[in-house]
Design a protein around this motif. Sequence first.
Motif, PDB file in Angstrom:
ATOM      1  N   LEU A 688       1.133  -1.220  -0.185  1.00  0.00           N
ATOM      2  CA  LEU A 688       0.226  -0.052   0.120  1.00  0.00           C
ATOM      3  C   LEU A 688       0.937   1.073  -0.093  1.00  0.00           C
ATOM      4  CD1 LEU A 688      -2.871   1.301   0.173  1.00  0.00           C
ATOM      5  CD2 LEU A 688      -2.424   1.162   2.675  1.00  0.00           C
ATOM      6  N   VAL A 689       0.738   2.281  -1.046  1.00  0.00           N
ATOM      7  CA  VAL A 689       1.569   3.239  -1.012  1.00  0.00           C
ATOM      8  C   VAL A 689       0.800   4.333  -1.125  1.00  0.00           C
ATOM      9  CG1 VAL A 689       3.450   1.941  -2.225  1.00  0.00           C
ATOM     10  CG2 VAL A 689       1.604   3.007  -3.740  1.00  0.00           C
ATOM     11  N   ARG A 690       1.475   5.573  -1.073  1.00  0.00           N
ATOM     12  CA  ARG A 690       1.025   6.960  -1.154  1.00  0.00           C
ATOM     13  C   ARG A 690       1.751   7.869  -2.493  1.00  0.00           C
ATOM     14  NH1 ARG A 690       1.510   9.064   3.561  1.00  0.00           N
ATOM     15  NH2 ARG A 690      -0.897   8.599   4.558  1.00  0.00           N
ATOM     16  N   LEU A 691       0.627   8.134  -3.220  1.00  0.00           N
ATOM     17  CA  LEU A 691       1.401   8.942  -4.355  1.00  0.00           C
ATOM     18  C   LEU A 691       1.860  10.070  -3.963  1.00  0.00           C
ATOM     19  CD1 LEU A 691       2.007   8.978  -7.532  1.00  0.00           C
ATOM     20  CD2 LEU A 691      -0.577   9.832  -7.920  1.00  0.00           C
ATOM     21  N   THR A 692       2.859  10.411  -4.243  1.00  0.00           N
ATOM     22  CA  THR A 692       3.712  11.807  -3.318  1.00  0.00           C
ATOM     23  C   THR A 692       3.949  12.682  -4.786  1.00  0.00           C
ATOM     24  OG1 THR A 692       5.933  10.811  -3.569  1.00  0.00           O
ATOM     25  CG2 THR A 692       4.538  10.670  -1.531  1.00  0.00           C
ATOM     26  N   GLU A 693       4.135  12.219  -6.028  1.00  0.00           N
ATOM     27  CA  GLU A 693       4.489  12.973  -7.022  1.00  0.00           C
ATOM     28  C   GLU A 693       4.250  12.316  -8.406  1.00  0.00           C
ATOM     29  OE1 GLU A 693       8.352  15.752  -8.823  1.00  0.00           O
ATOM     30  OE2 GLU A 693       8.760  14.190  -6.770  1.00  0.00           O
ATOM     31  N   ALA A 694       3.567  13.107  -9.158  1.00  0.00           N
ATOM     32  CA  ALA A 694       3.225  12.631 -10.602  1.00  0.00           C
ATOM     33  C   ALA A 694       3.516  13.792 -11.711  1.00  0.00           C
ATOM     34  CB  ALA A 694       1.711  12.169 -10.676  1.00  0.00           C
ATOM     35  N   VAL A 695       4.497  13.501 -12.428  1.00  0.00           N
ATOM     36  CA  VAL A 695       5.152  14.741 -13.480  1.00  0.00           C
ATOM     37  C   VAL A 695       4.746  14.247 -14.663  1.00  0.00           C
ATOM     38  CG1 VAL A 695       7.155  15.955 -13.946  1.00  0.00           C
ATOM     39  CG2 VAL A 695       6.956  15.031 -11.646  1.00  0.00           C
ATOM     40  N   PRO A 696       3.947  14.994 -15.466  1.00  0.00           N
ATOM     41  CA  PRO A 696       3.570  14.391 -16.889  1.00  0.00           C
ATOM     42  C   PRO A 696       4.678  14.542 -17.866  1.00  0.00           C
ATOM     43  CG  PRO A 696       1.606  15.699 -15.675  1.00  0.00           C
ATOM     44  CD  PRO A 696       2.831  15.753 -14.891  1.00  0.00           C
ATOM     45  N   THR A 697       5.515  15.877 -17.595  1.00  0.00           N
ATOM     46  CA  THR A 697       6.529  15.902 -18.729  1.00  0.00           C
ATOM     47  C   THR A 697       7.655  14.991 -18.462  1.00  0.00           C
ATOM     48  OG1 THR A 697       7.507  17.429 -16.995  1.00  0.00           O
ATOM     49  CG2 THR A 697       6.074  18.330 -18.718  1.00  0.00           C
ATOM     50  N   THR A 698       7.834  14.295 -17.586  1.00  0.00           N
ATOM     51  CA  THR A 698       8.815  13.166 -17.529  1.00  0.00           C
ATOM     52  C   THR A 698       8.196  11.763 -17.533  1.00  0.00           C
ATOM     53  OG1 THR A 698       9.086  13.060 -15.068  1.00  0.00           O
ATOM     54  CG2 THR A 698      10.301  14.654 -16.369  1.00  0.00           C
ATOM     55  N   GLY A 699       7.039  11.666 -16.910  1.00  0.00           N
ATOM     56  CA  GLY A 699       6.228  10.335 -16.730  1.00  0.00           C
ATOM     57  C   GLY A 699       6.584   9.855 -15.444  1.00  0.00           C
ATOM     58  N   GLY A 700       7.254  10.360 -14.664  1.00  0.00           N
ATOM     59  CA  GLY A 700       7.779   9.893 -13.350  1.00  0.00           C
ATOM     60  C   GLY A 700       6.728   9.870 -12.391  1.00  0.00           C
ATOM     61  N   LEU A 701       6.696   8.711 -11.325  1.00  0.00           N
ATOM     62  CA  LEU A 701       5.817   8.697 -10.292  1.00  0.00           C
ATOM     63  C   LEU A 701       6.529   8.374  -9.077  1.00  0.00           C
ATOM     64  CD1 LEU A 701       2.911   6.392 -11.969  1.00  0.00           C
ATOM     65  CD2 LEU A 701       2.650   8.920 -11.706  1.00  0.00           C
ATOM     66  N   MET A 702       6.517   9.206  -8.090  1.00  0.00           N
ATOM     67  CA  MET A 702       7.067   8.859  -6.714  1.00  0.00           C
ATOM     68  C   MET A 702       6.058   8.358  -5.827  1.00  0.00           C
ATOM     69  SD  MET A 702      10.177   9.499  -7.772  1.00  0.00           S
ATOM     70  CE  MET A 702      11.191   9.792  -6.283  1.00  0.00           C
ATOM     71  N   LEU A 703       6.480   7.348  -5.155  1.00  0.00           N
ATOM     72  CA  LEU A 703       5.739   6.805  -4.084  1.00  0.00           C
ATOM     73  C   LEU A 703       6.397   6.786  -2.530  1.00  0.00           C
ATOM     74  CD1 LEU A 703       4.793   3.577  -6.406  1.00  0.00           C
ATOM     75  CD2 LEU A 703       3.462   5.727  -6.166  1.00  0.00           C
ATOM     76  N   GLU A 704       5.360   6.537  -1.489  1.00  0.00           N
ATOM     77  CA  GLU A 704       5.831   6.440  -0.338  1.00  0.00           C
ATOM     78  C   GLU A 704       5.293   5.270   0.232  1.00  0.00           C
ATOM     79  OE1 GLU A 704       5.227   8.526   4.114  1.00  0.00           O
ATOM     80  OE2 GLU A 704       4.542   9.408   2.196  1.00  0.00           O
ATOM     81  N   LEU A 705       5.982   4.305   0.677  1.00  0.00           N
ATOM     82  CA  LEU A 705       5.383   3.066   1.321  1.00  0.00           C
ATOM     83  C   LEU A 705       4.836   3.066   2.791  1.00  0.00           C
ATOM     84  CD1 LEU A 705       5.611  -0.296   0.908  1.00  0.00           C
ATOM     85  CD2 LEU A 705       7.572  -0.154   2.274  1.00  0.00           C
ATOM     86  N   LEU A 706       3.652   2.668   2.658  1.00  0.00           N
ATOM     87  CA  LEU A 706       2.814   2.508   3.874  1.00  0.00           C
ATOM     88  C   LEU A 706       2.643   1.289   4.567  1.00  0.00           C
ATOM     89  CD1 LEU A 706      -0.233   5.026   2.728  1.00  0.00           C
ATOM     90  CD2 LEU A 706       1.955   5.646   4.038  1.00  0.00           C
ATOM     91  N   GLU A 707       2.362   0.206   3.798  1.00  0.00           N
ATOM     92  CA  GLU A 707       2.043  -1.143   4.135  1.00  0.00           C
ATOM     93  C   GLU A 707       3.155  -2.222   3.276  1.00  0.00           C
ATOM     94  OE1 GLU A 707      -1.970  -2.280   4.694  1.00  0.00           O
ATOM     95  OE2 GLU A 707      -2.309  -0.529   6.081  1.00  0.00           O
ATOM     96  N   LEU A 708       3.361  -3.085   4.030  1.00  0.00           N
ATOM     97  CA  LEU A 708       3.898  -4.349   3.080  1.00  0.00           C
ATOM     98  C   LEU A 708       3.373  -5.738   3.580  1.00  0.00           C
ATOM     99  CD1 LEU A 708       6.441  -4.975   1.252  1.00  0.00           C
ATOM    100  CD2 LEU A 708       7.781  -5.358   3.236  1.00  0.00           C
ATOM    101  N   ASP A 709       2.958  -6.291   2.395  1.00  0.00           N
ATOM    102  CA  ASP A 709       2.157  -7.394   2.715  1.00  0.00           C
ATOM    103  C   ASP A 709       1.093  -7.371   4.057  1.00  0.00           C
ATOM    104  OD1 ASP A 709       3.164  -9.203   0.640  1.00  0.00           O
ATOM    105  OD2 ASP A 709       4.872  -9.847   1.892  1.00  0.00           O
TER     106      ASP A 709
END
Length: 749
Positions: A688-709
């Motif tokens: 389970l992650v939180r979307l922290t950044e989405a940059v259309p010009t680069t296509g980059g998505l940055m995430l933050e980890l909340l839960e693992l399994d």
Amino acid sequence: MSDHLPSKREIMDWLAEHPEASSKRDIAKAFGIKGAARIDLKRLLKELEAEGQLERKRRHYHDGHTLPPVSVIQIIGPDDAGDLFARPMEWQGEGPEPRILFLPRGADGAVGKGERVLARLIAVQGEDYHYQARLIRRIGTAPHKIVGIFRKETEGGRIVPIDKGADKEWRVRDDATLGAKGGELVEAEQIGPKGRLGLPLARVTEVLGDPGAPRAVSLIAIHQHGIPDDFPDAVVAEADAAQPAPMAGRMDLRDLPLMTIDPADARDHDDAVAAMIEDDGGATIWVAIADVAHYVRPGSSLDREAWTRGNSTYFPDRVVPMLPDILSGDLCSLHEGVDRPVIAVKMRLDAQGNKTGHSFHRAMMNSRASLSYEQAQAAAEGNPDDQAAPLMEDVIRPLWHAYGLLKSARDRRQPLDLDLPERRIELTPDGRVKSVNFRDRFEAHRLIEEFMVLANVAAAEELTRRQRPLLFRVHEEPSPAKLDALREVAQASGFVLAKGQVLQTSHLNRLLAQAQGSDFDELINISTLRSMTQAYYAPQNYGHFGLALTHYAHFTSPIRRYADLIVHRALITAHGWGDDGLSGGDMERLPETAEHISATERRSMEAERDTTDRYLAAYLADRVGTELTGRISGVQRFGAFVKLDETGADGLLPIREIGAEYFHFDPDAQVLMGSETGVEIGIGQRVLVRLTEAVPTTGGLMLELLELDGKAIPQGPKGRRKGGPMRRKPTQARLAEVKRAAKRRRKRG
């Protein structure tokens, strides 16, 4: 003067050890050869050239079949796993150029895509690459164009790159901005190593406009990857002068119930199919392919431009075609109810689905109908629409009978049976992302695929039997290292991939079958795909591992692939159908053509993937801060990649966003391991992650980890691993202890 003239072997060994000093003068000096003895040395070098042992270039010599230990290479960018690859700048050997894995060290700094470097090479065996490279020194900047966002400043401005993960910028002087405004997308070229503030200098060569404009996404990829998107005047003139092909010299297939089945939004139709049920339970299959060779003659402007492009490139909002639209969308496209020239193959199947014979014909056809996959599937299931209803008995039922035979043959052959859903990005009329879904997969898709595979096999077999040159579609088996990595993923997921046997696709299919329907289904499919080598074109036949076929060539899509046009020309020459077959020039440069179109294919794949990433980032930009589910799809020293469930988009989970402790990267186990808790983050785990950044010009998505399994990750101050005692890098003893504990847990699990 030396009395000793070196042997050929001694010369070869010395050149291998001294690639930077390889002129005749260097060789003479090394062996103490002076005066008249230089004539004998010249004779030896000439003999080595004639024997193919050496290549002479600009008065220097080197082994023509291998790369010297010190070579100039060009960085071509990372693969899906993040490994950085390069290509040799001067490859003189036979066959495809060797693949080079570039291994940067911390002191090297960032090495960008397209950059040329002098590197030390080490040959390797048993991998899907041929050399490892270490940087000696940079020798120049990237020769490709710069595409980025212009930032206006008091004096001139800066260009910020749009490459995902890139941090290099360029300064632009006042007189080199071409009138670009702040925030505009520009194309530029580097003009100097460094300017003020230590940044390299560049000049704007074209202003591309608003990067946020809906249809700028594919335009960015086109410019960034150097895909030609404007046809020269001479090419357009040749295409405009083309006339419909005459009937003379062609077999008349216009009464044959051939029809096309394509996506509903297909931009061209280059293949048609028909089938007849035979009394013995077998079938006769016809596959008719647009006769592009009639219009694109060897050596013409059309031919040179098609060779340069190599293939068409497809984006959600546009296509960059290999041929001008008057050909690709009209004269060569097999439209319903219109006479069109084709090269057709007739194939006979027995009752078990085995091909018992085939014959090729240059013909004229008239398509009975143009159906979408959805229409054809509905008709096969007994729900034909008004267009398909009249075709049921004579066209659709025989096609599905033949497909049933081909399926039984396919089941016996056991080609690799990957199940990877294809994303479909739907755009609004003004080019904005409306929705992201996965394409429906019908039996009608598989029917066309099986018919095309069989036609491609027949073309390769026909030309091989007639001993005619052609380009094969080659897919070699995975390297032992890639298989070991796949085996580890399988074992970590609770599955088995047997070891110690000659690999066959059936072994991989058994692994895929174990995972089918489980939580690890997509992971095992993706991991299996990543273990594969990349297919390419070659004049030599090395077989097609993935399809489990010994003879395979691309014959069925000459409108969009130059390789298929070469095969068509070879068939024309082999059958004596005309003077538009394979020319002497075509044959001489088959190795060069194979290498070139393999590269243009990779270029298009990268451009299409980058465009998809940018569209997905634009689609998710309004959802920054929301929580999303996904699965770990890759692990690197700098973090982990997550494939998101809803869209299939890939995002980066930087290591700084993972918990409150130091995480160690174990390349053998392909996991990130917590130095204090021993928690492991590896491929396949649910997150389970939180979307922290989405940059259309680069296509980059940055995430933050909340839960693992399903379990929360221990967090540091403010929810992130910032400071605190657990932030310290662990000792080797502590790491060893954590590794032993993790290994015990894996054995228990």
